[in-house]
Write a protein that holds these residues in place. Structure first.
Motif, PDB file in Angstrom:
ATOM      1  N   ALA A 127     -16.434  -1.816  -2.261  1.00  0.00           N
ATOM      2  CA  ALA A 127     -15.746  -1.375  -3.485  1.00  0.00           C
ATOM      3  C   ALA A 127     -15.014  -0.040  -3.277  1.00  0.00           C
ATOM      4  CB  ALA A 127     -16.724  -1.302  -4.643  1.00  0.00           C
ATOM      5  N   LEU A 184     -12.087  -0.404  -0.529  1.00  0.00           N
ATOM      6  CA  LEU A 184     -10.900  -1.119  -0.993  1.00  0.00           C
ATOM      7  C   LEU A 184     -10.178  -0.323  -2.081  1.00  0.00           C
ATOM      8  CD1 LEU A 184     -12.340  -4.762  -1.094  1.00  0.00           C
ATOM      9  CD2 LEU A 184     -10.799  -3.805   0.609  1.00  0.00           C
ATOM     10  N   SER A 227      -6.444  -0.494 -10.454  1.00  0.00           N
ATOM     11  CA  SER A 227      -7.772  -0.545 -11.077  1.00  0.00           C
ATOM     12  C   SER A 227      -8.696  -1.198 -10.059  1.00  0.00           C
ATOM     13  CB  SER A 227      -7.706  -1.368 -12.361  1.00  0.00           C
ATOM     14  OG  SER A 227      -9.011  -1.642 -12.792  1.00  0.00           O
ATOM     15  N   GLY A 228      -9.676  -0.469  -9.589  1.00  0.00           N
ATOM     16  CA  GLY A 228     -10.544  -1.001  -8.526  1.00  0.00           C
ATOM     17  C   GLY A 228      -9.721  -1.308  -7.290  1.00  0.00           C
ATOM     18  N   ASN A 229      -9.759  -2.543  -6.837  1.00  0.00           N
ATOM     19  CA  ASN A 229      -8.972  -2.916  -5.660  1.00  0.00           C
ATOM     20  C   ASN A 229      -7.721  -3.704  -6.034  1.00  0.00           C
ATOM     21  OD1 ASN A 229     -10.664  -5.009  -6.477  1.00  0.00           O
ATOM     22  ND2 ASN A 229     -10.710  -5.950  -4.462  1.00  0.00           N
ATOM     23  N   ILE A 230      -7.303  -3.610  -7.307  1.00  0.00           N
ATOM     24  CA  ILE A 230      -6.090  -4.324  -7.739  1.00  0.00           C
ATOM     25  C   ILE A 230      -4.959  -3.316  -7.986  1.00  0.00           C
ATOM     26  CG2 ILE A 230      -5.093  -5.912  -9.433  1.00  0.00           C
ATOM     27  CD1 ILE A 230      -7.855  -6.983  -9.939  1.00  0.00           C
ATOM     28  N   TYR A 278      -1.136  -2.832  -9.563  1.00  0.00           N
ATOM     29  CA  TYR A 278      -0.160  -3.439 -10.469  1.00  0.00           C
ATOM     30  C   TYR A 278       1.200  -2.802 -10.226  1.00  0.00           C
ATOM     31  CZ  TYR A 278      -4.365  -4.935 -12.906  1.00  0.00           C
ATOM     32  OH  TYR A 278      -5.578  -5.481 -13.201  1.00  0.00           O
ATOM     33  N   ALA A 315      -4.352  -8.049  -5.235  1.00  0.00           N
ATOM     34  CA  ALA A 315      -5.781  -7.743  -5.060  1.00  0.00           C
ATOM     35  C   ALA A 315      -6.014  -7.487  -3.574  1.00  0.00           C
ATOM     36  CB  ALA A 315      -6.630  -8.909  -5.544  1.00  0.00           C
ATOM     37  N   MET A 345      -8.105  -7.409  -0.560  1.00  0.00           N
ATOM     38  CA  MET A 345      -9.386  -8.008  -0.170  1.00  0.00           C
ATOM     39  C   MET A 345      -9.836  -7.453   1.190  1.00  0.00           C
ATOM     40  SD  MET A 345      -9.693  -9.732  -2.881  1.00  0.00           S
ATOM     41  CE  MET A 345     -10.786 -11.118  -2.962  1.00  0.00           C
ATOM     42  N   THR A 346     -11.031  -7.834   1.585  1.00  0.00           N
ATOM     43  CA  THR A 346     -11.665  -7.275   2.791  1.00  0.00           C
ATOM     44  C   THR A 346     -10.776  -7.362   4.036  1.00  0.00           C
ATOM     45  OG1 THR A 346     -13.731  -8.030   1.845  1.00  0.00           O
ATOM     46  CG2 THR A 346     -13.797  -7.369   4.132  1.00  0.00           C
ATOM     47  N   TYR A 380       5.220 -10.362   0.197  1.00  0.00           N
ATOM     48  CA  TYR A 380       3.800 -10.700   0.371  1.00  0.00           C
ATOM     49  C   TYR A 380       3.649 -11.821   1.390  1.00  0.00           C
ATOM     50  CZ  TYR A 380      -0.758 -12.775  -0.481  1.00  0.00           C
ATOM     51  OH  TYR A 380      -2.019 -13.295  -0.294  1.00  0.00           O
TER      52      TYR A 380
END
Lengths: 289, 167
Positions: A154, A157, A178-181, A183, A191, A193-194, A253
């Motif tokens: 957590a 990321l 927000s966190g691992n996201i 915008y 998002a 990811m690992t 992407y």
């Protein structure tokens, strides 16, 4: 003719001598290493086929194969004056015995402790010390990455998301995280990811740098910390740009998340680590390892 | 001489035996890995009195699939169940896409309820289970190891009323 036979005899004697001295080290390290690697290699080969599996390094990064090659080369080159002691033999056997347990993590850990011990025991031989140190770092890297990405995923990321959102804020007002996201637009978010974390790339770059620097016996100066920091920042910055482009647009992407984009990043990682290692080697104050 | 030959022989036997043990324990199918970790927990829940209403992908790949379910004991509420099998990377995705105000958001791991993702327990449990599988013949696949992220909506309060350990 006589001289030639003598030379051959000398070489055979030399090989025997080398093997007698190092067979325990090389056998024990190879034993632990193969037990740690066999499962992912088998998985890769049986999933994507022999040709693709072998050309992709058996699912193991080529940087790790390169570091292993350098590490074992240094151990082969190393000169050991005295015989392998009884204690060393017992330690080798103990760690080999531990590798019977069906866990790659335990095999990596036993390789780490074994190489750390042998590196300390052979600290007077620069080649042995450097070779075992490289193997120690390789053995430490994978369990450490797995542990950190499991337990601290957590925050790790989130750090990536923080850098990406701040980098994108130079170009758009709508960038936030927000966190691992991350915008960027109303209908589009990324998002992290690992697999896309900077942490993994950074560890590979640092392993390559360490291997190149250690093989030239240039370790031991605390100024090297600065070089490690600079290399880490460059890798973090490169990954941030990649993730920012992925967060910016869907077409970006698809490109940067695909094989070509990934290869591009790996080439930058490789180049940066090699250049930094060359810089470190050129700026050494004294050869100590 | 005989001692050396015996030692070498034992070394090679040990070497191949240890590699053989690891090769036969390797789960080679990537699809089965995903399936084990995404569909297997849902199957257990279906056996435990849940019924599936719907399911959808939370990302553009199959690594995060959430299932909308209902328990036979309470039909008023909804429950979203998402297996997380790598780490806590999917928690924010769930918080942003599923969780709304008033929802109960918790995690189930090995029959116990946690308010936050049990990262350390999950990592330790995964490594212990890998070793444990060699000693006892379990019915669950080797790689099926997950934390269930649960988002509960409505008056059912399944978090406290259901015996999750049995499921």
């Amino acid at each position: 003719m006589e001289v030639y036979i003598k030379e051959i005899n000398f070489h055979i004697f030399d090989i025997q001598r080398i093997l007698q001295h190092k067979i325990w080290y090389i056998s024990a390290c190879s034993f632990c290493l193969l037990n740690a690697l066999i499962s992912p290699i088998t998985k890769t080969i049986l999933t994507i086929g022999w040709v693709d599996g072998l050309t992709s390094g058996g699912g193991i990064s080529f940087i790790i194969w390169f570091a292993l090659f350098i590490g074992f080369s240094l151990i082969f080159k190393g000169v050991k004056g005295d015989e392998v002691t009884f204690n060393e033999k017992v330690v080798c056997l103990l760690f080999m015995f531990v590798c019977f347990l069906p866990s790659a993590l335990i095999c990596w850990c036993s390789l780490f402790f074994l190489c750390a011990y042998l590196s300390y025991k052979n600290r007077h031989s620069p080649e042995f010390k450097a070779g075992f140190l490289i193997l120690t770092v390789i053995a430490l890297r994978i369990p450490l990455i797995q542990f950190c990405m499991s337990v601290f995923s957590a925050p790790l990321l989130e750090i990536d998301a923080f850098f990406v959102a701040n980098f994108l804020s130079f170009f758009t007002d709508t960038a936030s995280f927000s966190g691992n996201i991350v915008y960027t637009k109303n209908d589009y978010s990324l998002a992290i990811m690992t697999g896309c974390s900077s942490f993994d790339n950074m560890s590979l770059a640092l392993l390559l740098w360490f291997t190149l620097v250690c093989s030239n016996h240039c370790l031991g100066d605390w100024n090297r910390i600065m070089h490690v920091a600079v290399l880490s920042v460059i890798i973090l910055f490169t990954n941030t740009i990649r993730l920012s482009l992925m967060a910016w647009d869907k077409s970006f992407y698809q490109f940067f998340h695909g094989d070509v984009g990934l290869m591009l990043i790996e080439l930058i990682l490789l180049g940066t680590a090699i250049l930094m290692a060359l810089y470190t080697n050129e700026n050494r104050r004294e050869a100590r390892c | 001489m005989l001692k050396n030959i015996l030692c070498t022989f034992l070394f090679f036997v040990a070497f191949f035996l240890s590699l053989f043990v690891k090769v036969i324990n390797t789960d080679i199918d990537q699809d089965s890995f995903l399936e084990d970790n995404t569909t297997l927990p849902i199957e257990y829940l279906l056996q435990g009195g849940f019924s599936k209403i719907n399911q959808h992908l939370l990302l553009n790949n199959e690594f995060m699939v959430t299932s909308l379910m209902r328990h036979r004991s309470c039909h008023q509420g909804k429950i979203y169940i998402t297996p997380l099998f790598r780490n806590s990377e999917g928690v924010t995705v769930l918080q942003e896409k599923i969780v709304t105000e008033g929802d109960d958001f918790y995690f189930l791991y090995q029959g116990k309820i946690y308010d936050s993702f049990p990262s350390l327990r999950f990592w330790a449990g995964m490594n212990i289970e890998k070793m444990g599988n060699i000693f006892d013949d379990k019915e669950t696949p080797l790689e099926a190891h997950y934390v269930l992220a649960v988002v509960e909506r409505g008056p059912c309060n399944l978090k406290n009323t259901l015996n999750w350990q049995e499921i």
